[in-house]
Design a protein around this motif. Structure first.
Motif, PDB file in Angstrom:
ATOM      1  N   SER A 118      -9.337 -10.559 -17.154  1.00 45.42           N
ATOM      2  CA  SER A 118     -10.078 -11.525 -16.332  1.00 45.42           C
ATOM      3  C   SER A 118     -11.010 -10.791 -15.378  1.00 45.42           C
ATOM      4  CB  SER A 118      -9.127 -12.416 -15.538  1.00 45.42           C
ATOM      5  OG  SER A 118      -8.382 -13.227 -16.386  1.00 45.42           O
ATOM      6  N   PHE A 119     -10.497  -9.724 -14.764  1.00 45.44           N
ATOM      7  CA  PHE A 119     -11.309  -8.950 -13.834  1.00 45.44           C
ATOM      8  C   PHE A 119     -12.478  -8.278 -14.565  1.00 45.44           C
ATOM      9  CE2 PHE A 119     -12.174  -5.076 -11.335  1.00 45.44           C
ATOM     10  CZ  PHE A 119     -12.571  -5.682 -10.146  1.00 45.44           C
ATOM     11  N   VAL A 120     -12.235  -7.718 -15.753  1.00 50.82           N
ATOM     12  CA  VAL A 120     -13.275  -7.067 -16.550  1.00 50.82           C
ATOM     13  C   VAL A 120     -14.333  -8.089 -16.960  1.00 50.82           C
ATOM     14  CG1 VAL A 120     -13.750  -5.931 -18.766  1.00 50.82           C
ATOM     15  CG2 VAL A 120     -11.848  -5.161 -17.351  1.00 50.82           C
ATOM     16  N   PHE A 121     -13.887  -9.261 -17.424  1.00 51.22           N
ATOM     17  CA  PHE A 121     -14.835 -10.313 -17.824  1.00 51.22           C
ATOM     18  C   PHE A 121     -15.639 -10.822 -16.629  1.00 51.22           C
ATOM     19  CE2 PHE A 121     -12.011 -11.171 -21.661  1.00 51.22           C
ATOM     20  CZ  PHE A 121     -12.867 -10.503 -22.522  1.00 51.22           C
ATOM     21  N   LEU A 122     -14.998 -10.916 -15.463  1.00 48.89           N
ATOM     22  CA  LEU A 122     -15.706 -11.342 -14.255  1.00 48.89           C
ATOM     23  C   LEU A 122     -16.799 -10.328 -13.912  1.00 48.89           C
ATOM     24  CD1 LEU A 122     -16.051 -13.214 -11.792  1.00 48.89           C
ATOM     25  CD2 LEU A 122     -14.406 -11.749 -10.606  1.00 48.89           C
ATOM     26  N   LEU A 123     -16.477  -9.034 -13.962  1.00 43.10           N
ATOM     27  CA  LEU A 123     -17.483  -8.001 -13.690  1.00 43.10           C
ATOM     28  C   LEU A 123     -18.611  -8.046 -14.720  1.00 43.10           C
ATOM     29  CD1 LEU A 123     -15.360  -4.899 -12.616  1.00 43.10           C
ATOM     30  CD2 LEU A 123     -16.841  -6.309 -11.188  1.00 43.10           C
ATOM     31  N   ALA A 124     -18.261  -8.241 -15.987  1.00 41.39           N
ATOM     32  CA  ALA A 124     -19.268  -8.327 -17.046  1.00 41.39           C
ATOM     33  C   ALA A 124     -20.173  -9.541 -16.821  1.00 41.39           C
ATOM     34  CB  ALA A 124     -18.607  -8.394 -18.410  1.00 41.39           C
ATOM     35  N   ALA A 125     -19.584 -10.680 -16.462  1.00 46.58           N
ATOM     36  CA  ALA A 125     -20.366 -11.896 -16.206  1.00 46.58           C
ATOM     37  C   ALA A 125     -21.291 -11.701 -15.010  1.00 46.58           C
ATOM     38  CB  ALA A 125     -19.432 -13.085 -15.984  1.00 46.58           C
ATOM     39  N   LEU A 126     -20.787 -11.075 -13.937  1.00 45.68           N
ATOM     40  CA  LEU A 126     -21.623 -10.813 -12.767  1.00 45.68           C
ATOM     41  C   LEU A 126     -22.768  -9.857 -13.122  1.00 45.68           C
ATOM     42  CD1 LEU A 126     -18.968 -10.481  -9.932  1.00 45.68           C
ATOM     43  CD2 LEU A 126     -20.618 -12.332 -10.250  1.00 45.68           C
ATOM     44  N   GLY A 127     -22.461  -8.832 -13.916  1.00 52.78           N
ATOM     45  CA  GLY A 127     -23.503  -7.876 -14.337  1.00 52.78           C
ATOM     46  C   GLY A 127     -24.564  -8.554 -15.180  1.00 52.78           C
ATOM     47  N   LEU A 128     -24.152  -9.367 -16.149  1.00 49.07           N
ATOM     48  CA  LEU A 128     -25.111 -10.089 -16.987  1.00 49.07           C
ATOM     49  C   LEU A 128     -25.914 -11.093 -16.167  1.00 49.07           C
ATOM     50  CD1 LEU A 128     -23.019 -10.680 -20.242  1.00 49.07           C
ATOM     51  CD2 LEU A 128     -25.024  -9.204 -19.967  1.00 49.07           C
ATOM     52  N   GLY A 129     -25.255 -11.754 -15.230  1.00 51.10           N
ATOM     53  CA  GLY A 129     -25.954 -12.697 -14.349  1.00 51.10           C
ATOM     54  C   GLY A 129     -27.020 -11.990 -13.528  1.00 51.10           C
ATOM     55  N   TYR A 130     -26.679 -10.819 -13.006  1.00 49.40           N
ATOM     56  CA  TYR A 130     -27.650 -10.048 -12.223  1.00 49.40           C
ATOM     57  C   TYR A 130     -28.831  -9.625 -13.104  1.00 49.40           C
ATOM     58  CZ  TYR A 130     -29.927  -6.278  -9.754  1.00 49.40           C
ATOM     59  OH  TYR A 130     -30.881  -5.481  -9.182  1.00 49.40           O
ATOM     60  N   LEU A 131     -28.539  -9.135 -14.311  1.00 48.04           N
ATOM     61  CA  LEU A 131     -29.615  -8.711 -15.213  1.00 48.04           C
ATOM     62  C   LEU A 131     -30.525  -9.888 -15.585  1.00 48.04           C
ATOM     63  CD1 LEU A 131     -27.726  -6.253 -17.613  1.00 48.04           C
ATOM     64  CD2 LEU A 131     -29.367  -5.686 -15.807  1.00 48.04           C
ATOM     65  N   LEU A 132     -29.949 -11.056 -15.811  1.00 48.50           N
ATOM     66  CA  LEU A 132     -30.739 -12.247 -16.117  1.00 48.50           C
ATOM     67  C   LEU A 132     -31.612 -12.625 -14.923  1.00 48.50           C
ATOM     68  CD1 LEU A 132     -31.402 -14.561 -18.045  1.00 48.50           C
ATOM     69  CD2 LEU A 132     -29.481 -15.818 -17.065  1.00 48.50           C
ATOM     70  N   TRP A 133     -31.022 -12.626 -13.721  1.00 48.24           N
ATOM     71  CA  TRP A 133     -31.794 -12.962 -12.510  1.00 48.24           C
ATOM     72  C   TRP A 133     -32.907 -11.942 -12.298  1.00 48.24           C
ATOM     73  CZ3 TRP A 133     -32.333  -9.871  -8.160  1.00 48.24           C
ATOM     74  CH2 TRP A 133     -33.057 -10.462  -7.112  1.00 48.24           C
ATOM     75  N   LYS A 134     -32.598 -10.661 -12.468  1.00 47.47           N
ATOM     76  CA  LYS A 134     -33.586  -9.605 -12.257  1.00 47.47           C
ATOM     77  C   LYS A 134     -34.725  -9.729 -13.259  1.00 47.47           C
ATOM     78  CE  LYS A 134     -35.014  -5.770 -10.378  1.00 47.47           C
ATOM     79  NZ  LYS A 134     -36.014  -5.977  -9.368  1.00 47.47           N
ATOM     80  N   GLY A 135     -34.407 -10.063 -14.516  1.00 47.38           N
ATOM     81  CA  GLY A 135     -35.446 -10.235 -15.543  1.00 47.38           C
ATOM     82  C   GLY A 135     -36.394 -11.371 -15.195  1.00 47.38           C
ATOM     83  N   VAL A 136     -35.844 -12.498 -14.755  1.00 45.40           N
ATOM     84  CA  VAL A 136     -36.662 -13.649 -14.366  1.00 45.40           C
ATOM     85  C   VAL A 136     -37.473 -13.312 -13.123  1.00 45.40           C
ATOM     86  CG1 VAL A 136     -36.575 -16.021 -13.500  1.00 45.40           C
ATOM     87  CG2 VAL A 136     -35.164 -15.346 -15.454  1.00 45.40           C
ATOM     88  N   ASP A 137     -36.851 -12.661 -12.151  1.00 40.69           N
ATOM     89  CA  ASP A 137     -37.543 -12.293 -10.915  1.00 40.69           C
ATOM     90  C   ASP A 137     -38.697 -11.329 -11.202  1.00 40.69           C
ATOM     91  OD1 ASP A 137     -37.709 -12.393  -7.982  1.00 40.69           O
ATOM     92  OD2 ASP A 137     -37.156 -10.265  -8.099  1.00 40.69           O
ATOM     93  N   ASP A 138     -38.496 -10.374 -12.101  1.00 41.12           N
ATOM     94  CA  ASP A 138     -39.564  -9.434 -12.452  1.00 41.12           C
ATOM     95  C   ASP A 138     -40.743 -10.167 -13.087  1.00 41.12           C
ATOM     96  OD1 ASP A 138     -38.089  -7.354 -11.455  1.00 41.12           O
ATOM     97  OD2 ASP A 138     -37.495  -6.558 -13.416  1.00 41.12           O
ATOM     98  N   VAL A 139     -40.466 -11.119 -13.961  1.00 38.53           N
ATOM     99  CA  VAL A 139     -41.532 -11.895 -14.602  1.00 38.53           C
ATOM    100  C   VAL A 139     -42.311 -12.696 -13.558  1.00 38.53           C
ATOM    101  CG1 VAL A 139     -41.997 -13.821 -16.168  1.00 38.53           C
ATOM    102  CG2 VAL A 139     -40.443 -12.007 -16.867  1.00 38.53           C
TER     103      VAL A 139
END
Length: 193
Positions: A8-29
């Motif tokens: 659960s902790f690993v999946f939470l970290l993975a979800a937070l990392g993917l969420g950040y990458l998605l937000w960063k990609g949209v913000d860069d655009v």
């Protein structure tokens, strides 16, 4: 520690990392689009200023400037003549009218004072007028010639951004690059409208 808690902790970290990458990609655009819009607005302003100078050059010389040096010299030293036009109409026999038009030259003003004064452009820099904003020092491309339309010879000009910052404007050999005027028509409009 329980395996479920670890996963659960690993999946939470993975979800937070993917969420950040998605937000960063949209913000860069979004930031890139803002930067392109601001740069293109600055380019359009310069093209409008260059168009005004070309129109004044054509009114004074009967043709458009085909290079930056000629236009720059005109902006520095050229004059715009102030002409007053008056019309008088006289009623003739049987209700006919005769109109007489007279032109009176009142004087002249310097191009710099008329078109690029401090009130209109407080931070005007003649040396940087032909430099495309955001291009790293590249200058606008100038073209002027005469073309024949319906057995009349008309003067045309085009001033164009040689290296568009917007990827959509770079398609087909910069076909949609920001420009003012036309090589083939008697147009002084810009293509951003």
């Amino acid at each position: 520690m329980n395996l479920t808690k670890v996963l659960s902790f690993v999946f939470l970290l993975a979800a937070l990392g993917l969420g950040y990458l998605l937000w960063k990609g949209v913000d860069d655009v979004v930031e890139t689009e803002k930067r392109i819009a601001l740069t293109e607005a600055a380019i359009i302003e310069k093209l409008q200023m260059l168009r005004d100078a070309e129109l004044a050059y054509q009114a004074a010389n009967g043709k458009y400037a085909d290079n930056w040096d000629s236009l720059k010299q005109f902006i520095k030293e050229g004059k715009i003549w102030l002409v007053q036009r008056t019309e008088s109409t006289k009623l003739l026999e049987y209700g006919k009218e005769e109109t007489t038009v007279t032109f009176d030259t009142l004087g002249s003003v310097n191009v710099m004072d008329s078109l690029f004064n401090d009130r209109k452009y407080p931070n005007f820099n003649l040396e940087a007028l032909a430099v495309v904003p955001g291009s790293g020092g590249k200058q606008f491309e100038f073209f002027a010639d005469k073309i024949e339309r319906n057995s009349y010879e008309i003067a045309v000009f085009e001033i164009r951004d040689p290296a568009p910052i917007n990827p959509e404007r770079r398609l087909n050999n910069n076909e949609k690059a920001l420009k003012v005027g036309s090589r083939t028509d008697a147009s002084t409009e810009g293509n951003w409208k």
